[in-house]
Design a protein around this motif. Structure first.
Motif: not given
Length: 181
Positions: A125-137
């Motif tokens: 489960s990721l939170t925050g700005h979707p693009g940034k969260a996905l790039m971190r993941a």
């Protein structure tokens, strides 16, 4: 290439890493194909991590089974072929309970586990700005798989498309799967 995408199963293109502004001004082939192609598009941005997971971005607004199914139908076979784990990255911008998990019911995952039992599945489960969260993941991923609801590059840029954001900034190859809603 757009014309050819109507008969293609997959388009794979490279990226010169121009970024959002450079891609807009100079015309990014990958960005345009990602929004307008009739088949899935993989933009190779960087080498990724060969043994890294296949990360699938599942947005909190996905309500239909068909939308998540299209992403899984692309990601599961790829993960099976490469013997990589599959990370389902559920993104919620506001940090609330993740409504997208209902789109990926245990029944859906059970079907994929039955079809491809060798694929290890991890859910995050990721939170925050979707693009940034996905790039971190996806920082150590072999591939990032996202959906796109936009049919034109300019519309995607104007509306803050997550697929366009990761396409321009992810450190690994990005697969964009058109969503039909």
């Amino acid at each position: 290439m757009l014309h050819r995408s109507r008969q293609a199963e997959l388009l794979v293109v490279g990226s010169r890493g121009l970024g959002e502004v450079g891609g807009l001004l100079l015309g990014s082939v990958g960005a345009r194909l990602g929004t307008e192609a009739a088949c899935p598009v993989v933009v190779v941005r960087g080498p990724g991590t060969p043994r890294g997971p296949v990360v699938v971005g599942i947005a909190g607004h996905i309500a239909g089974h068909g939308e998540s199914e299209a992403l899984l139908a692309f990601a599961f076979p790829y993960a099976a072929r490469t013997a990589n784990a599959l990370t389902l990255a559920h993104v919620s911008a506001d940090g609330s309970a993740d409504p997208s998990r209902s789109a990926l019911t245990e029944r859906t995952l059970a079907l994929w586990r039955e079809r491809l039992p060798a694929v290890t599945i991890v859910q995050e489960s990721l939170t925050g700005h979707p693009g940034k969260a996905l790039m971190r993941a996806a920082s150590q991923a072999s591939l990032l798989v996202v959906g796109s609801h936009h049919r034109h590059e300019l519309s995607a840029l104007m509306h803050g498309s997550v697929s366009q954001a990761v396409l321009h900034h992810a450190a690994c190859p990005v697969a964009i799967i058109q969503q039909t809603s």
